[in-house]
Design a protein around this motif. Structure first.
Motif, mmCIF file in Angstrom:
data_model
loop_
_atom_site.group_PDB
_atom_site.id
_atom_site.type_symbol
_atom_site.label_atom_id
_atom_site.label_comp_id
_atom_site.label_asym_id
_atom_site.label_seq_id
_atom_site.Cartn_x
_atom_site.Cartn_y
_atom_site.Cartn_z
ATOM 1 N N ASP A 75 0.695 -1.264 -0.277
ATOM 2 C CA ASP A 75 -0.131 -0.321 -0.027
ATOM 3 C C ASP A 75 1.004 1.105 0.379
ATOM 4 O OD1 ASP A 75 -2.417 2.178 -0.038
ATOM 5 O OD2 ASP A 75 -2.461 1.514 1.917
ATOM 6 N N ILE A 76 0.719 2.358 -1.028
ATOM 7 C CA ILE A 76 1.760 3.262 -1.223
ATOM 8 C C ILE A 76 1.524 4.337 -0.635
ATOM 9 C CG2 ILE A 76 2.205 2.340 -3.418
ATOM 10 C CD1 ILE A 76 0.831 4.486 -4.419
ATOM 11 N N ASN A 77 0.001 4.113 -0.202
ATOM 12 C CA ASN A 77 -0.140 5.102 0.925
ATOM 13 C C ASN A 77 0.676 4.843 2.505
ATOM 14 O OD1 ASN A 77 -1.562 7.163 -0.727
ATOM 15 N ND2 ASN A 77 -3.428 6.091 0.013
ATOM 16 N N ALA A 78 0.978 3.759 2.844
ATOM 17 C CA ALA A 78 1.299 3.382 4.158
ATOM 18 C C ALA A 78 2.309 2.496 4.250
ATOM 19 C CB ALA A 78 0.163 2.716 4.804
ATOM 20 N N TYR A 104 6.799 13.328 -0.977
ATOM 21 C CA TYR A 104 5.351 13.897 -1.093
ATOM 22 C C TYR A 104 3.774 13.009 -0.553
ATOM 23 C CZ TYR A 104 2.914 15.035 -4.527
ATOM 24 O OH TYR A 104 1.640 15.206 -5.479
ATOM 25 N N ARG A 105 4.184 12.300 0.205
ATOM 26 C CA ARG A 105 2.818 11.691 0.808
ATOM 27 C C ARG A 105 2.312 12.926 1.633
ATOM 28 N NH1 ARG A 105 3.535 6.053 2.221
ATOM 29 N NH2 ARG A 105 4.649 6.616 4.215
ATOM 30 N N SER A 106 3.900 12.827 2.985
ATOM 31 C CA SER A 106 3.470 13.714 3.656
ATOM 32 C C SER A 106 3.250 14.670 4.000
ATOM 33 C CB SER A 106 4.812 13.710 5.012
ATOM 34 O OG SER A 106 5.206 11.887 5.432
ATOM 35 N N ALA A 144 12.255 6.251 -3.082
ATOM 36 C CA ALA A 144 11.531 6.029 -1.962
ATOM 37 C C ALA A 144 10.798 7.182 -0.761
ATOM 38 C CB ALA A 144 11.620 4.424 -1.093
ATOM 39 N N GLN A 145 11.701 6.863 -0.496
ATOM 40 C CA GLN A 145 11.772 8.721 0.553
ATOM 41 C C GLN A 145 11.000 9.589 -0.090
ATOM 42 O OE1 GLN A 145 12.874 8.594 4.153
ATOM 43 N NE2 GLN A 145 11.854 10.405 4.210
ATOM 44 N N ALA A 146 11.870 10.310 -0.699
ATOM 45 C CA ALA A 146 10.529 10.938 -1.746
ATOM 46 C C ALA A 146 8.998 10.612 -2.149
ATOM 47 C CB ALA A 146 10.734 11.060 -3.592
#
Length: 128
Positions: A29-32, A55-57, A49-51
């Motif tokens: 899950d790319i949101n978690a 971005y999500r944050s 991965a950090q990006a």
């Protein structure tokens, strides 16, 4: 009989393994997902991965896997490579579309006194 039991168990396990519920439980899950888990995807190293996490944050959860294209360094080819490995779960607390039902508003009823028509007012209304 022993062979039949073995075959039946094998079929059951195979059916479970290839079921959509099991497949979704194996997807990321790319949101978690954290940086470590995201970096296991094809073409996604630790920096990308950090990006994704950054971005999500900053922008909130992804609405679809194609939203990854908004992350610097990730394009359609990377998404296509990982399509079968990733998913997007949107929790109720993350969705802007979830609303709480509200009780219907009923207008207050007020009584208004209305004067009874007088004979004079009826005659005046009929003359005009």
């Amino acid at each position: 009989m022993k062979y039949f039991k073995h075959l039946l168990v094998t079929l059951f396990i195979t059916a479970f393994y290839f079921s959509p519920a099991f497949a979704d439980s194996q997807k990321i899950d790319i949101n978690a997902a954290n940086v470590t888990l995201l970096s296991t995807l094809a073409g996604i190293g630790e920096k990308k991965a950090q990006a994704i996490v950054d971005y999500r944050s900053k922008n909130g959860p992804f609405k679809s896997i194609n939203g990854l294209e908004q992350v610097n360094g990730i394009g359609p080819k990377t998404i296509e490579k990982n399509k079968s490995l990733i998913m997007v779960k949107i929790m109720a607390s993350q969705s802007n579309q979830v609303t709480t039902p509200q009780a219907p508003v009923t207008p207050a009823v007020t009584e208004t006194a209305v004067a009874a028509p007088t004979p004079d007012s009826n005659e005046k209304a009929n003359k005009h």
